[in-house]
Design a protein around this motif. Structure first.
Motif, PDB file in Angstrom:
ATOM      1  N   ASP A 323     -46.909  -7.835 -12.762  1.00 23.23           N
ATOM      2  CA  ASP A 323     -46.233  -7.270 -11.602  1.00 23.23           C
ATOM      3  C   ASP A 323     -44.906  -6.681 -12.050  1.00 23.23           C
ATOM      4  N   ALA A 324     -44.696  -5.386 -11.805  1.00 25.64           N
ATOM      5  CA  ALA A 324     -43.461  -4.701 -12.194  1.00 25.64           C
ATOM      6  C   ALA A 324     -42.646  -4.395 -10.942  1.00 25.64           C
ATOM      7  N   LEU A 325     -41.384  -4.837 -10.909  1.00 24.23           N
ATOM      8  CA  LEU A 325     -40.524  -4.702  -9.744  1.00 24.23           C
ATOM      9  C   LEU A 325     -39.650  -3.458  -9.853  1.00 24.23           C
ATOM     10  N   ARG A 326     -39.629  -2.666  -8.756  1.00 21.77           N
ATOM     11  CA  ARG A 326     -38.736  -1.504  -8.662  1.00 21.77           C
ATOM     12  C   ARG A 326     -38.060  -1.509  -7.303  1.00 21.77           C
ATOM     13  N   LEU A 327     -36.870  -0.893  -7.231  1.00 21.38           N
ATOM     14  CA  LEU A 327     -36.120  -0.794  -5.988  1.00 21.38           C
ATOM     15  C   LEU A 327     -36.070   0.649  -5.519  1.00 21.38           C
ATOM     16  N   ALA A 328     -36.065   0.825  -4.196  1.00 16.99           N
ATOM     17  CA  ALA A 328     -36.000   2.166  -3.612  1.00 16.99           C
ATOM     18  C   ALA A 328     -34.555   2.611  -3.493  1.00 16.99           C
ATOM     19  N   GLY A 329     -34.314   3.871  -3.819  1.00 15.68           N
ATOM     20  CA  GLY A 329     -32.986   4.456  -3.674  1.00 15.68           C
ATOM     21  C   GLY A 329     -32.958   5.469  -2.566  1.00 15.68           C
ATOM     22  N   ALA A 330     -32.083   6.454  -2.687  1.00 16.50           N
ATOM     23  CA  ALA A 330     -31.941   7.489  -1.664  1.00 16.50           C
ATOM     24  C   ALA A 330     -33.253   8.230  -1.471  1.00 16.50           C
ATOM     25  N   GLY A 331     -33.588   8.492  -0.211  1.00 20.28           N
ATOM     26  CA  GLY A 331     -34.816   9.213   0.094  1.00 20.28           C
ATOM     27  C   GLY A 331     -36.073   8.413  -0.144  1.00 20.28           C
ATOM     28  N   GLY A 332     -35.930   7.087  -0.404  1.00 24.03           N
ATOM     29  CA  GLY A 332     -37.091   6.249  -0.627  1.00 24.03           C
ATOM     30  C   GLY A 332     -37.680   6.345  -2.015  1.00 24.03           C
ATOM     31  N   ARG A 333     -37.004   7.059  -2.924  1.00 18.34           N
ATOM     32  CA  ARG A 333     -37.540   7.194  -4.286  1.00 18.34           C
ATOM     33  C   ARG A 333     -37.420   5.878  -5.042  1.00 18.34           C
ATOM     34  N   LEU A 334     -38.492   5.489  -5.708  1.00 22.76           N
ATOM     35  CA  LEU A 334     -38.484   4.252  -6.476  1.00 22.76           C
ATOM     36  C   LEU A 334     -37.817   4.473  -7.818  1.00 22.76           C
ATOM     37  N   GLY A 335     -36.958   3.530  -8.198  1.00 25.13           N
ATOM     38  CA  GLY A 335     -36.252   3.626  -9.462  1.00 25.13           C
ATOM     39  C   GLY A 335     -37.060   3.069 -10.620  1.00 25.13           C
ATOM     40  N   ARG A 336     -36.377   2.845 -11.722  1.00 25.33           N
ATOM     41  CA  ARG A 336     -37.026   2.361 -12.934  1.00 25.33           C
ATOM     42  C   ARG A 336     -37.486   0.922 -12.740  1.00 25.33           C
ATOM     43  N   VAL A 337     -38.369   0.469 -13.609  1.00 23.31           N
ATOM     44  CA  VAL A 337     -38.838  -0.919 -13.581  1.00 23.31           C
ATOM     45  C   VAL A 337     -37.697  -1.837 -14.003  1.00 23.31           C
ATOM     46  N   LEU A 338     -37.368  -2.811 -13.161  1.00 23.27           N
ATOM     47  CA  LEU A 338     -36.283  -3.744 -13.438  1.00 23.27           C
ATOM     48  C   LEU A 338     -36.766  -4.999 -14.153  1.00 23.27           C
ATOM     49  N   LEU A 339     -37.989  -5.408 -13.891  1.00 22.63           N
ATOM     50  CA  LEU A 339     -38.530  -6.601 -14.535  1.00 22.63           C
ATOM     51  C   LEU A 339     -40.042  -6.600 -14.408  1.00 22.63           C
ATOM     52  N   ARG A 340     -40.663  -7.396 -15.273  1.00 20.71           N
ATOM     53  CA  ARG A 340     -42.118  -7.575 -15.225  1.00 20.71           C
ATOM     54  C   ARG A 340     -42.440  -9.063 -15.209  1.00 20.71           C
ATOM     55  N   SER A 341     -43.254  -9.459 -14.251  1.00 23.97           N
ATOM     56  CA  SER A 341     -43.713 -10.835 -14.159  1.00 23.97           C
ATOM     57  C   SER A 341     -45.156 -10.877 -14.649  1.00 23.97           C
ATOM     58  N   ARG A 342     -45.424 -11.780 -15.604  1.00 22.16           N
ATOM     59  CA  ARG A 342     -46.745 -11.830 -16.222  1.00 22.16           C
ATOM     60  C   ARG A 342     -47.317 -13.235 -16.137  1.00 22.16           C
ATOM     61  N   GLY A 343     -48.649 -13.313 -16.099  1.00 23.57           N
ATOM     62  CA  GLY A 343     -49.305 -14.602 -16.156  1.00 23.57           C
ATOM     63  C   GLY A 343     -50.548 -14.638 -15.310  1.00 23.57           C
ATOM     64  N   PRO A 344     -51.279 -15.780 -15.343  1.00 22.88           N
ATOM     65  CA  PRO A 344     -52.472 -15.903 -14.499  1.00 22.88           C
ATOM     66  C   PRO A 344     -52.141 -15.808 -13.021  1.00 22.88           C
ATOM     67  N   ARG A 345     -50.928 -16.327 -12.645  1.00 24.33           N
ATOM     68  CA  ARG A 345     -50.498 -16.263 -11.248  1.00 24.33           C
ATOM     69  C   ARG A 345     -49.012 -15.879 -11.217  1.00 24.33           C
ATOM     70  N   PRO A 346     -48.673 -14.623 -11.455  1.00 25.35           N
ATOM     71  CA  PRO A 346     -47.254 -14.254 -11.459  1.00 25.35           C
ATOM     72  C   PRO A 346     -46.644 -14.412 -10.090  1.00 25.35           C
ATOM     73  N   ALA A 347     -45.368 -14.786 -10.079  1.00 22.77           N
ATOM     74  CA  ALA A 347     -44.659 -15.006  -8.815  1.00 22.77           C
ATOM     75  C   ALA A 347     -43.310 -14.332  -8.879  1.00 22.77           C
ATOM     76  N   ILE A 348     -42.887 -13.714  -7.772  1.00 24.26           N
ATOM     77  CA  ILE A 348     -41.577 -13.086  -7.653  1.00 24.26           C
ATOM     78  C   ILE A 348     -41.008 -13.456  -6.294  1.00 24.26           C
ATOM     79  N   ASP A 349     -39.723 -13.847  -6.248  1.00 23.59           N
ATOM     80  CA  ASP A 349     -39.091 -14.095  -4.965  1.00 23.59           C
ATOM     81  C   ASP A 349     -37.693 -13.495  -4.978  1.00 23.59           C
ATOM     82  N   LEU A 350     -37.356 -12.789  -3.896  1.00 26.42           N
ATOM     83  CA  LEU A 350     -36.039 -12.185  -3.714  1.00 26.42           C
ATOM     84  C   LEU A 350     -35.235 -13.017  -2.737  1.00 26.42           C
ATOM     85  N   ARG A 351     -33.926 -13.057  -2.923  1.00 23.93           N
ATOM     86  CA  ARG A 351     -33.092 -13.735  -1.941  1.00 23.93           C
ATOM     87  C   ARG A 351     -32.798 -12.809  -0.765  1.00 23.93           C
TER      88      ARG A 351
END
Length: 351
Positions: A323-351
């Motif tokens: 799973d590769a995480l990206r954030l949206a900027g102006a106009g909804g354009r997605l930016g560069r990949v900030l991180l990659r979560s890998r594994g049999p069950r990858p997990a990501i949580d945002l505050r």
């Protein structure tokens, strides 16, 4: 087209992490400002089952096959394992609104509404709560009210149709409870209509929730079905009304969450797997952000604490998922990949 909201100002202590994710068996945290990432925990088995980052970004709860640990991100080596009751299998974990406690969904006891509540500070204490509450309590912004979705045992009501109430949306205020809505199964002849209540949202326009329904007609050996949904809200005068949020061109939208300033956000209803994020004001048409994503190749995680939307690009292989995480900027354009979560069950949580 609407701009994505500007990050709100804050005088709170700086968070120690904006995102937590897994790389194999490692639990990793980092800020979204480009600060270096830190491994704060390593777990056994196939890795964590769930992660929950506290809203202030200073503590993290990690559920795995051995239970739940609470990590103080200032001192990650001091991770504390919660004293869960014997036989508990932590299937999910969430922080309480005040950040002082945790609620663990227990898949080790039969029934979907068995929960374990824990104090998240020393001395750690946990107790089983066999409750009918399946969502919430969700506090109002002023702290005077909460709302829950509560499961109900099959209860049939009178009338020409066989109606079974399955859940209720309940408002709690000043020691009193008021049922705002009900989910049910209604059978009339060969037609069955089943409804469900979506998660309640406290918005700048008050309390909103979604009611989805499916109508199935038995046509003698075959059946046809039709899906529908309605948005509902609690008005200032206490009345409940249905409403239909839509864009300026009349396209229906569905509310999914709330930004820090109380603005509701959601997505354009699409017949295809391609969706677009919209902002939904209390009055007036929803505005498009330009942020589009497609499922199942992409997953919308929702907004970060500074009101930027996060999208995960998902790639599933024979041995692991990335799973590769990206954030949206102006106009909804997605930016560069900030991180990659890998594994049999990858997990990501945002505050």
């Amino acid at each position: 087209m609407a701009s994505l909201p500007a990050p709100p100002s804050s005088t709170a202590p700086a968070p120690l992490a904006d995102v937590a994710f897994t790389v194999g068996r490692d639990v990793v945290v980092q800020r979204l400002t480009g600060a270096r990432r830190r491994v704060v925990l390593r777990v056994g088995g196939d890795g964590p089952d769930d992660l929950a980052l506290r809203h202030d970004g200073r503590r993290l709860a990690v559920a795995d096959e051995r239970g739940v640990r609470v990590v103080d991100l200032a001192h990650p080596a001091r991770a504390a394992r919660l004293p869960l009751p014997r036989g508990t299998f932590a299937d999910g974990v969430a922080w309480s609104p005040d950040g002082r406690g945790l609620t663990i969904a227990d898949a080790g006891v039969s029934g979907p509404t068995t929960w374990v509540d824990c104090h998240a500070t020393r001395p750690y204490r946990c107790h089983v709560r066999r409750s009918r509450v399946v969502a919430g309590p969700v506090p109002s912004p002023d702290g005077r009210s909460t709302v829950t979705i509560e499961e109900r045992g099959p209860r049939r009501t009178g009338g020409h149709a066989a109606t079974t109430v399955t859940a209720e949306l309940v408002l709690h205020r000043g020691g009193r409870r008021r049922v705002l809505d009900r989910a049910s199964t209604v059978r009339t002849g060969r037609t069955t209509v089943t409804s469900a209540i979506g998660p309640p949202l406290w918005t700048a326009g008050g309390l909103w929730w979604d009611v989805s329904s499916q109508r199935v007609v038995d046509e003698g050996g075959a059946s046809s079905s039709e899906d529908a949904h309605q948005e509902r809200r609690l008005r200032d005068d206490g009345a409940v009304e249905s409403f239909a949020p839509q864009t300026a061109d009349g396209t229906p939208v569905t509310a999914l969450g709330v930004l820090p300033d109380g603005t509701a956000w959601g997505e354009v209803d699409a017949a295809t797997n391609r969706h677009e994020v919209v902002l939904i004001p209390a009055d007036g048409p929803a505005t498009r952000t330009g942020l589009r994503y497609r499922i199942p190749d992409q997953l919308l995680l929702g907004p970060t604490a500074d009101a930027r939307f996060a999208v995960v690009d998902r790639r599933i292989g024979p041995q692991q998922e990335v799973d590769a995480l990206r954030l949206a900027g102006a106009g909804g354009r997605l930016g560069r990949v900030l991180l990659r979560s890998r594994g049999p069950r990858p997990a990501i949580d945002l505050r």
